[in-house]
Design a protein around this motif. Structure first.
Motif, PDB file in Angstrom:
ATOM      1  N   VAL A 131      53.672  72.160  55.557  1.00 28.82           N
ATOM      2  CA  VAL A 131      52.755  71.427  54.686  1.00 28.82           C
ATOM      3  C   VAL A 131      52.419  70.034  55.207  1.00 28.82           C
ATOM      4  O   VAL A 131      51.405  69.450  54.808  1.00 28.82           O
ATOM      5  CB  VAL A 131      53.316  71.309  53.246  1.00 28.82           C
ATOM      6  CG1 VAL A 131      53.530  72.678  52.629  1.00 28.82           C
ATOM      7  CG2 VAL A 131      54.607  70.490  53.208  1.00 28.82           C
ATOM      8  N   HIS A 180      47.897  70.382  49.245  1.00 33.44           N
ATOM      9  CA  HIS A 180      48.599  71.557  48.716  1.00 33.44           C
ATOM     10  C   HIS A 180      48.384  72.787  49.597  1.00 33.44           C
ATOM     11  O   HIS A 180      47.260  73.107  49.995  1.00 33.44           O
ATOM     12  CB  HIS A 180      48.114  71.857  47.294  1.00 33.44           C
ATOM     13  CG  HIS A 180      48.675  73.123  46.727  1.00 33.44           C
ATOM     14  ND1 HIS A 180      49.986  73.236  46.308  1.00 33.44           N
ATOM     15  CD2 HIS A 180      48.096  74.352  46.532  1.00 33.44           C
ATOM     16  CE1 HIS A 180      50.191  74.466  45.866  1.00 33.44           C
ATOM     17  NE2 HIS A 180      49.073  75.168  45.993  1.00 33.44           N
ATOM     18  N   VAL A 181      49.488  73.459  49.899  1.00 29.12           N
ATOM     19  CA  VAL A 181      49.469  74.698  50.682  1.00 29.12           C
ATOM     20  C   VAL A 181      49.963  75.823  49.784  1.00 29.12           C
ATOM     21  O   VAL A 181      51.129  75.803  49.360  1.00 29.12           O
ATOM     22  CB  VAL A 181      50.349  74.588  51.937  1.00 29.12           C
ATOM     23  CG1 VAL A 181      50.401  75.923  52.675  1.00 29.12           C
ATOM     24  CG2 VAL A 181      49.833  73.489  52.867  1.00 29.12           C
ATOM     25  N   THR A 239      56.187  74.605  48.992  1.00 31.69           N
ATOM     26  CA  THR A 239      56.310  73.219  48.556  1.00 31.69           C
ATOM     27  C   THR A 239      57.696  72.713  48.918  1.00 31.69           C
ATOM     28  O   THR A 239      58.529  73.448  49.462  1.00 31.69           O
ATOM     29  CB  THR A 239      56.024  73.070  47.045  1.00 31.69           C
ATOM     30  OG1 THR A 239      55.826  71.679  46.753  1.00 31.69           O
ATOM     31  CG2 THR A 239      57.171  73.609  46.188  1.00 31.69           C
TER      32      THR A 239
END
Length: 372
Positions: free
Chosen positions: A163, A283-284, A288
């Motif tokens: 991320v 955001h992926v 997280t």
């Protein structure tokens, strides 16, 4: 609908996340690189704050068990001048449970409970967008796919690159850790010096901090500003050489304070690293971060508390929220970034003042943060 969820890392953040999900009846794979719970020393003691770590344990249904194990007397704090003069001597009240202490090993065992940890699963890479989910690569060459992967794998997270490209940077402060065992019997004078909780001595760009754990065990940290290669001419595996180097660095300090270093049984070099105060990421889906993997900050009491609260909050959001896990993660990340950014600024400022050119700054910082 059941989702395939994995948490990378079996520390306070990962175990709290898994324990709260377990309480709500949701399975989670806990991927821990250590081969067994006792594969390495669990670390020192933690003070769990009422609105943070303790709240996380309440969400996990473990607050009463924590209260039975914790040491409220460990909140006591004493500050000495380098000549041994006592500058501050704070003791908690009889009913003060704002920040009681618990050994990391005891906390780990409390959180583990019924959880099924996959020990010896060293993650090397996390790859989102793998078609059927997020692909996790292991050191033994195997791969597994999950719908959601939570990186709770600490400062040098193998999940973070999925991320964010950001890596920790050195603060300029190094801590060398040693310890004393059976202090009340073997070193009664030092036991009295430390008291029931912690004792700190602040000098110019250096400090010595001693903190009680349970069972008469004491952790001692010699902290100082230095380049990363300060030990270039010193063999860190040579206990007596490190001891001599530290005693020279703190030369002139009161003899009882130096005895904390003279009596230390081994020395561990711990340079302090941090992530940027405002670390965030785009955001992926499917990945997280929690705790140090997301917001590594100076070790001044906030890190583990934040990590546990984040783990509990994210687990609750996934288990009880009206939307999808990805919607829960998106909303969670926004809350985490705002709160962690505040604490990162507080702890960064705290480290600057506690290990500074003006020791009076350390005492002033104590007066500002310690209850009256």
């Amino acid at each position: 609908m059941r989702h395939r969820i994995a948490v990378v890392g079996g520390g306070p953040a990962g175990l709290t996340f898994a324990r709260v999900l377990h309480r709500h009846g949701h399975p989670v794979a806990i991927l821990e690189r250590d081969p067994a719970p006792d594969a390495r020393p669990p670390g020192g003691t933690l003070d769990l704050h009422e609105g943070m770590g303790q709240l996380a344990l309440e969400k996990a249904g473990l607050l009463a068990e924590f209260e039975a194990l914790s040491r409220p007397e460990g909140q006591a704090m004493r500050i000495l001048d380098t000549d041994g003069t006592v500058l501050r001597n704070w003791h908690p009240g009889p009913d003060d449970r704002a920040n009681p202490e618990i050994d990391r090993g005891q906390l780990r065992d409390l959180l583990l409970g019924p959880l099924d940890v996959q020990w010896g699963r060293r993650v090397t890479q996390v790859v989102p967008g793998a078609g059927d989910g997020v692909r996790v690569h292991f050191a033994d060459g195997r791969q597994e796919t999950f719908d959601l992967v939570i990186g709770a794998d600490g400062a040098w997270s193998r999940t973070r690159p999925a991320v964010s490209p950001v890596t920790p940077h050195y603060t300029g402060v190094t801590s060398v850790e040693t310890s004393l065992d059976d202090v009340d019997t073997r070193h009664p004078g030092l036991a009295r010096l430390i008291g029931d909780g912690s004792m700190a001595v602040y000098g110019v760009n250096r400090a010595v901090v001693a903190q009680r754990n349970s069972g008469g065990h004491v952790k001692v940290h010699a902290k100082f500003r230095a380049p990363l290669d300060w030990h270039a001419d010193l063999d860190l595996a040579d206990v007596e050489a490190v001891r001599s180097g530290l005693l020279a660095l703190f030369d002139g300090w009161a003899a009882p304070v130096l005895d904390l270093l003279r009596q230390g049984t081994a020395f561990v070099h711990r340079p302090l690293y941090v992530l940027p105060v405002s670390h965030t990421w785009t955001h992926v889906p499917g990945v997280t971060l929690l705790g140090d993997a997301a917001h590594l900050m100076p070790p001044l009491g906030a890190g583990a508390n934040l990590a546990m609260l984040e783990g509990a909050e994210l687990a609750e959001a996934i288990a009880t929220g009206p939307g999808s896990p990805d919607e829960a993660v998106r909303a969670f990340e926004e809350r985490m970034w705002a709160r962690a950014g505040r604490w990162a600024r507080i702890t960064t400022d705290g480290l600057e003042r506690l290990v500074s050119a003006d020791p009076a700054e350390a005492v002033a910082h104590f007066d500002e943060v310690q209850p009256s």
